[in-house]
Design an enzyme around this catalytic site. Structure first.
Site, PDB file in Angstrom:
ATOM      1  N   HIS A   1      62.284  87.481 159.595  1.00 21.94           N
ATOM      2  CA  HIS A   1      61.474  88.227 158.632  1.00 21.94           C
ATOM      3  C   HIS A   1      62.279  89.279 157.868  1.00 21.94           C
ATOM      4  O   HIS A   1      61.855  89.733 156.813  1.00 21.94           O
ATOM      5  CB  HIS A   1      60.263  88.844 159.342  1.00 21.94           C
TER       6      HIS A   1
ATOM      7  N   SER B   1      62.921  83.213 154.854  1.00 23.85           N
ATOM      8  CA  SER B   1      63.444  81.858 155.030  1.00 23.85           C
ATOM      9  C   SER B   1      64.495  81.510 153.988  1.00 23.85           C
ATOM     10  O   SER B   1      64.402  81.930 152.838  1.00 23.85           O
ATOM     11  CB  SER B   1      62.302  80.851 154.908  1.00 23.85           C
TER      12      SER B   1
ATOM     13  N   LYS C   1      50.307  74.138 155.246  1.00 22.12           N
ATOM     14  CA  LYS C   1      51.334  73.108 155.384  1.00 22.12           C
ATOM     15  C   LYS C   1      51.740  72.937 156.855  1.00 22.12           C
ATOM     16  O   LYS C   1      51.936  71.815 157.337  1.00 22.12           O
ATOM     17  CB  LYS C   1      52.543  73.497 154.537  1.00 22.12           C
ATOM     18  N   ASP C   2      51.854  74.059 157.568  1.00 21.47           N
ATOM     19  CA  ASP C   2      52.213  73.981 158.988  1.00 21.47           C
ATOM     20  C   ASP C   2      51.121  73.287 159.797  1.00 21.47           C
ATOM     21  O   ASP C   2      51.410  72.558 160.748  1.00 21.47           O
ATOM     22  CB  ASP C   2      52.469  75.380 159.556  1.00 21.47           C
TER      23      ASP C   2
ATOM     24  N   GLU D   1      68.030  63.348 181.087  1.00 20.74           N
ATOM     25  CA  GLU D   1      67.030  62.981 180.107  1.00 20.74           C
ATOM     26  C   GLU D   1      67.703  62.783 178.749  1.00 20.74           C
ATOM     27  O   GLU D   1      68.803  63.291 178.511  1.00 20.74           O
ATOM     28  CB  GLU D   1      65.988  64.100 180.010  1.00 20.74           C
TER      29      GLU D   1
END
Ligand code: HEM
Lengths: 257, 412
Positions: free
Chosen positions: B219, B223, B247-248, B291
């Site tokens: 923040h 971004s 959108k998320d 894994e």
């Protein structure tokens, strides 16, 4: 964005080609598995109760002489459609050690619904002693514990054969091309005529192998039916929800340029 | 509609106003994920994976806490207690399959998130610390997942614990003593299982704390974006809410569909069947593999014939990522404007996948040299190609601003 997706596709393809070009791992010398149709595979798959009950009959009459099934309790038999009274009867045929009683002594009593399947041998040493040094593994999870799952167990059970000329079997071993190393200490457990099915189905080796495999799949994954049924509802819900999210996203972004 | 943000003032009246006056939580939320937090208007779907990683972490913690109510961390009972969860606990099978497949989903989104950062140069000035905190989270995830994998105490759990703890014996002089200290015993057993369980419960909360710090750093400078150029004013921005919340959420829907498909239809497809065999210290499985999400690192470990060398290479593969902000000498962030680096990026992606494939197979035949070449290339990419290409390459011209680029694209 579009070029990025395209490049990602190319990269994935390149890696896949590379993977295909590599040699398969060594040590896998076993025959390709038979792949019968199972009612429990596929998105809508589920168990066939009649087959499960026949499979239990095979397990109880044949396999239980050597193998334990320690994660399954007699009460679970109700889930494959056995009447509770019948499940009690099955349990009561076996004795378990309980106690200590008021005098501080351990005692034997018939098994009840709450007990887990009583193993044929007291412990691994006893089993090995009785079986010429070999150990019949617990079958509760065998289907999930082997590569190939039900296809493997079915292939193994129907795969016993005479050893080819170039193979010399060790003492007490049997030829089975599906088993790693091809020599297995288990004698062929199924043969025509070892049992008559209660529901009148003809008890061929193939039929018994299919039924007991389905029973073992149930033993390993008893919640399979519930899981797939719930899955369908969840998937439908999520598809609708995601469609709605998409519509919201479109609406919110409509005026952005 | 203009994407400009609104003042961050919280409610002033009523109950909410009463709370806000004492604890300014509403203005805090508004300025963190609300109308008052600006994001570049051109973020693509590659920017969804951060929020998805957060969701994945929450799912792991919630399912894990309930699993822990039923799980018994002793060598004698662990395997049986997991089976009891699967059979007798209400919806225990759902919890366990969500937790086990949730770990895979978590790694999948975090890998995409990291590769996104590598492509768009998100690690560059002024986001170096943000990148570092992300790497710390990634390393903590690796540790957490390894410890979780040991808990069901199947054959692969046991042997993975044995192999991984034994790596520390490669440390000169004190190695063996350290391993005994880890084990709390002279072999892998009860004592180790209990401490791994305790740490497996602890680390996700450390990860959660790190994630908050990660967001804090995010923040500060906001971004990055596919163009890799800074926001210069309101015309380049959209408020986080409602644009990126919407959108998320759509991304979350897709994520949950894939997750549900795994959990409900192929819940064991990503795990090794041998782990359904209870741990047996006397019998080593034919091949021990981790894994899928740890396979590339396992391949690097095995590429070096010497044990200590392998451990150093594996650790180095992680450590080198911390130096990436300085190894990349290019002034341009986004690979979109870097004609050579763009291709090197994809070669690196293929290299990582090749390492994964090699890690899945027993070492032998062609896998040995391929693993060694792929390992060498991994380091070559970061230590040589990144610094050199950054200097040699002439980047394409950058657009003046996000807004002009977006408008130009809209006109086409
Ligand atoms: C960073 C988040 C986490 C990751 C990546 C993670 C990963 C894993 C993995 C890979 C397993 C083995 C799955 C299996 O085959 O059963 C596991 C098991 C387990 N985890 Fe976690 N976990 C996380 C968080 C948590 C938390 C927060 C708790 C408890 C509060 C927890 C409790 C457990 C328990 C009790 C098991 C053993 C039961 C089982 O095997 O299903 N986990 N975890």
């Amino acid at each position: 964005m579009r070029t990025l997706v395209r490049s990602a596709g190319v990269a994935a393809l390149a890696a896949a080609l590379f993977a295909a070009a590599l040699p398969a791992s060594p040590a896998e010398d076993t025959a390709p598995l038979k792949t019968p149709q199972w009612s429990f595979t596929g998105v809508m798959g589920g168990f066939d109760t009649a087959a499960l009950q026949r499979g239990f009959q095979v397990f109880d009459n044949v396999c239980a002489a050597c193998h334990s099934l320690s994660f399954v309790a007699y009460r679970n038999l109700v889930d494959i459609g056995l009447p509770e009274a019948k499940a009690k009867e099955v349990a009561a045929a076996k004795m378990v050690t309980d106690g200590p009683n008021d005098q501080g002594e351990m005692f034997q009593r018939p098994a009840i619904l709450a007990d887990r399947f009583v193993p044929p041998f007291a412990n691994e040493n006893a089993a090995r002693y009785a079986m010429n040094g070999a150990y019949p593994p617990d079958l509760s999870l065998i289907v999930k514990a082997r590569e190939g799952g039900p296809d493997y167990v079915y292939s193994l059970l129907t795969g016993f054969a005479d050893a080819p000329h170039d193979v010399t079997l060790a003492a007490g071993m049997n030829y089975n091309p599906y088993f790693p190393g091809h020599q297995i200490a288990m004698p062929p457990p199924l043969a025509e005529g070892v049992l008559d099915y209660a529901d009148g189905t003809k008890a061929t080796v193939d039929q018994m192998a299919k039924d007991v495999t389905q029973f073992l799949e149930w033993a390993a994954e008893p919640k399979l039916g519930e899981r797939k049924r719930m899955g369908l509802g969840v998937m439908l819900f999520l598809l609708v929800l995601t469609g709605m999210f998409y519509a919201v996203k479109r609406a919110v972004w409509r005026d952005v340029h | 509609m203009s994407g400009s943000t609104q003042p961050s003032g919280g409610p002033t009246k009523g109950v909410l106003g009463w709370i806000e006056f004492r604890l300014p939580i509403f203005s805090f939320l508004n300025s963190s994920v609300g109308y008052a937090y600006p994001a570049p208007k051109n973020l693509s779907y590659w920017w969804n994976f951060g929020s998805l990683a957060g969701v994945a972490l929450v799912i792991q913690i919630l399912t894990g806490i309930v699993l822990a109510m039923h799980y018994i961390p002793t060598a004698a009972e662990a395997f049986g207690s997991v089976e009891r969860i699967m059979r007798d606990v209400n919806y225990g099978w759902l919890l366990r399959y969500m937790h086990a497949n949730g770990a895979s989903m978590f790694f999948a989104v975090v890998y995409l998130h990291i590769f996104r950062g590598l492509y768009y140069g998100s690690y560059k000035y002024p986001r170096e610390l943000l990148w570092w905190i992300g790497l710390v989270i990634f390393i903590l995830m690796i540790a957490t997942a390894f410890m979780g994998y040991v808990l069901p105490w199947g054959q692969m759990s046991f042997w993975a614990a044995t192999v991984i703890t034994n790596l520390f014996s490669a440390i000169p002089l004190v190695g063996t003593a350290i391993v005994t200290w880890f084990w709390g015993d002279f072999s892998v057993g009860d004592a180790l299982l209990r401490r791994l369980f305790s740490l497996h419960y602890l680390l996700p909360f450390v990860i959660a704390a790190m994630a908050i710090i990660h967001l804090w750093a995010l923040h500060q400078h906001k971004s990055n974006n596919p163009l890799g150029i800074d926001m210069k004013g309101p015309q380049d921005q959209l408020s986080f809410h409602p644009y990126y919340t919407a959108k998320d959420l759509f991304g979350l829907g897709i994520y949950l569909i894939i997750f549900a498909a795994l959990v409900f239809y192929v819940p064991n497809s990503l795990s090794e069947p041998v782990n359904y065999v209870p741990a047996n210290p006397l019998q080593t499985p034919p091949h021990i593999v981790p894994e899928w999400y740890l396979l590339p690192f396992y391949a690097i470990l095995r590429a070096v014939p010497d044990k200590l060398g392998g451990v150093i290479a594996m650790a180095g593969a992680l450590v080198v990522l911390f130096a990436v902000p300085w190894l990349d000498t290019s002034k341009v962030r986004s690979a979109r404007f870097r004609p050579i680096f763009k291709w090197l990026f994809w070669v690196f992606v293929v290299d990582a996948i090749v390492l994964g494939i090699v890690g899945a197979h027993p070492p032998g035949g062609a896998y040995v040299p391929i693993g060694q070449i792929a390992t060498a290339y991994y380091f070559l990419h970061f230590l040589v190609l990144m610094p050199v290409i950054g200097k040699l390459e002439s980047p394409l011209p950058l657009p003046d601003s996000i807004a002009t680029a977006v408008l130009a694209k809209g006109k086409r």
